[in-house]
Motif scaffolding. Structure first.
Motif, PDB file in Angstrom:
ATOM      1  N   VAL A   9       0.843  -1.194   0.000  1.00 36.72           N
ATOM      2  CA  VAL A   9       0.000   0.000   0.000  1.00 36.72           C
ATOM      3  C   VAL A   9       0.880   1.246   0.000  1.00 36.72           C
ATOM      4  N   TYR A 101     -13.061  -7.622  -3.488  1.00 33.64           N
ATOM      5  CA  TYR A 101     -11.666  -7.994  -3.740  1.00 33.64           C
ATOM      6  C   TYR A 101     -11.331  -7.810  -5.224  1.00 33.64           C
ATOM      7  N   ALA A 104     -11.277  -4.074  -6.040  1.00 37.29           N
ATOM      8  CA  ALA A 104     -10.087  -3.388  -5.548  1.00 37.29           C
ATOM      9  C   ALA A 104      -8.911  -3.596  -6.489  1.00 37.29           C
ATOM     10  N   ASN A 105      -8.728  -4.811  -6.952  1.00 35.13           N
ATOM     11  CA  ASN A 105      -7.590  -5.091  -7.828  1.00 35.13           C
ATOM     12  C   ASN A 105      -7.820  -4.562  -9.245  1.00 35.13           C
ATOM     13  N   THR A 173      -9.393  -1.161  -0.892  1.00 33.84           N
ATOM     14  CA  THR A 173      -8.559  -2.048  -0.083  1.00 33.84           C
ATOM     15  C   THR A 173      -8.869  -1.846   1.396  1.00 33.84           C
ATOM     16  N   SER A 177     -10.317  -4.470   4.728  1.00 31.70           N
ATOM     17  CA  SER A 177      -9.437  -4.694   5.874  1.00 31.70           C
ATOM     18  C   SER A 177     -10.161  -5.318   7.061  1.00 31.70           C
ATOM     19  N   VAL A 186      -4.444   1.184   6.659  1.00 35.69           N
ATOM     20  CA  VAL A 186      -4.240   1.079   5.214  1.00 35.69           C
ATOM     21  C   VAL A 186      -4.059   2.471   4.610  1.00 35.69           C
ATOM     22  N   GLY A 232      -2.836  -9.318  -7.736  1.00 29.25           N
ATOM     23  CA  GLY A 232      -4.032  -9.618  -6.962  1.00 29.25           C
ATOM     24  C   GLY A 232      -5.071 -10.381  -7.768  1.00 29.25           C
ATOM     25  N   CYS A 249       0.409  -8.734  -2.349  1.00 29.64           N
ATOM     26  CA  CYS A 249      -0.961  -8.410  -2.722  1.00 29.64           C
ATOM     27  C   CYS A 249      -1.506  -7.376  -1.738  1.00 29.64           C
ATOM     28  N   LEU A 250      -2.180  -6.377  -2.258  1.00 32.31           N
ATOM     29  CA  LEU A 250      -2.676  -5.321  -1.382  1.00 32.31           C
ATOM     30  C   LEU A 250      -3.827  -5.780  -0.512  1.00 32.31           C
ATOM     31  N   THR A 251      -4.572  -6.772  -0.955  1.00 33.22           N
ATOM     32  CA  THR A 251      -5.735  -7.235  -0.204  1.00 33.22           C
ATOM     33  C   THR A 251      -5.616  -8.707   0.070  1.00 33.22           C
TER      34      THR A 251
END
Length: 254
Positions: A9, A101, A104-105, A173, A177, A186, A232, A249-251
């Motif tokens: 992030v 998810y 977000a990606n 993202t 969380s 984040v 992701g 991966c951010l998530t």
């Protein structure tokens, strides 16, 4: 969420900060020359040229502005993470989490392409957000001229709500969380990633602005963000694990 999970992030904020030059560059540059006795129009401040000579207190005003901006990011992240986490807990909507998810990606992919000037779809999203921003913008007038750290802090807190496709991407993202605290963390990591460029911009000025607007710099930043998004998405396909790459991966996979 561990510090290792927050590193991507932070990297997205750092790589995407080339976009911040256009969104926040004028306001940060104006902080360096806030000695004018007459309030400037909000529009003029937003497009103010950077590189003015530093006046007494300018570093403090730049720091205060960024503190306010990051605080507003954290507030938005806490709101997004708390609301989404509470809804998921009450309704057990695993399918909804999976949809977020993917969103977000996909937003990261869109952001990477946007930074590379390969696709301008996020510009339309920012334009839609301007409807909200018009209601916030009048609140800036009492803060001009920005001749004190307190005014800069308040201005940064308002400016953090400026419609921005990059912020929207990371907020998705934050929604995944699971809690208000994690959502705030984040957005804190993201805000800290944008900090080096905007701090340097406020203190150095036009030379840095010209450097980060070079196509090669934008291309490198966009490619990095694009890679995070594609990573992701690859992980989302059939729930496949990428081994140690999962940490990038951010998530987390729902």
């Amino acid at each position: 969420m561990s510090a290792l999970n927050l590193l991507p992030v932070f990297m997205v904020g750092l790589a995407g900060s080339v976009h911040c030059i256009g969104m926040c560059g004028g306001i940060v540059g104006a902080l360096s020359a806030a000695s004018s006795p007459r309030p400037r129009p909000v529009v003029a401040i937003a497009v103010a040229a950077t590189g003015a000579r530093l006046h007494d207190g300018a570093p403090l005003r730049v720091a205060a502005y960024n503190a306010g901006r990051i605080a507003s990011y954290m507030a938005a992240g806490a709101l997004a993470g708390g609301l989404a986490g509470g809804a998921a807990h009450l309704l057990r909507l695993a399918g909804l989490q999976l949809a977020f998810y993917w969103m977000a990606n996909l937003m990261l992919v869109a952001l990477g392409l946007y930074l590379m000037d390969a696709w301008r779809g996020l510009a339309r999203l920012e334009a839609a957000g301007n409807l909200v921003w018009r209601r916030v913008q009048p609140l800036l007038k009492p803060l001009l001229p920005m001749d004190s750290a307190l005014k800069a802090l308040a201005l940064g807190g308002l400016w953090g709500w400026l419609p921005c496709g990059m912020v929207y991407s990371v907020l998705l993202t934050a929604m995944l969380s699971g809690s208000a605290l994690q959502g705030a963390l984040v957005m804190l990591a993201f805000g800290l990633g944008t900090l080096p460029t905007l701090l340097a911009l406020g203190l150095v000025g036009a030379r840095l602005r010209a450097a980060v607007r070079r196509r090669g710099v934008r291309l490198a930043g966009g490619l990095l963000v694009l890679a995070f998004g594609l990573l992701g998405l690859a992980r989302a396909v059939n729930g496949v694990s990428l081994g140690w790459l999962d940490a990038l991966c951010l998530t987390g996979h729902p």
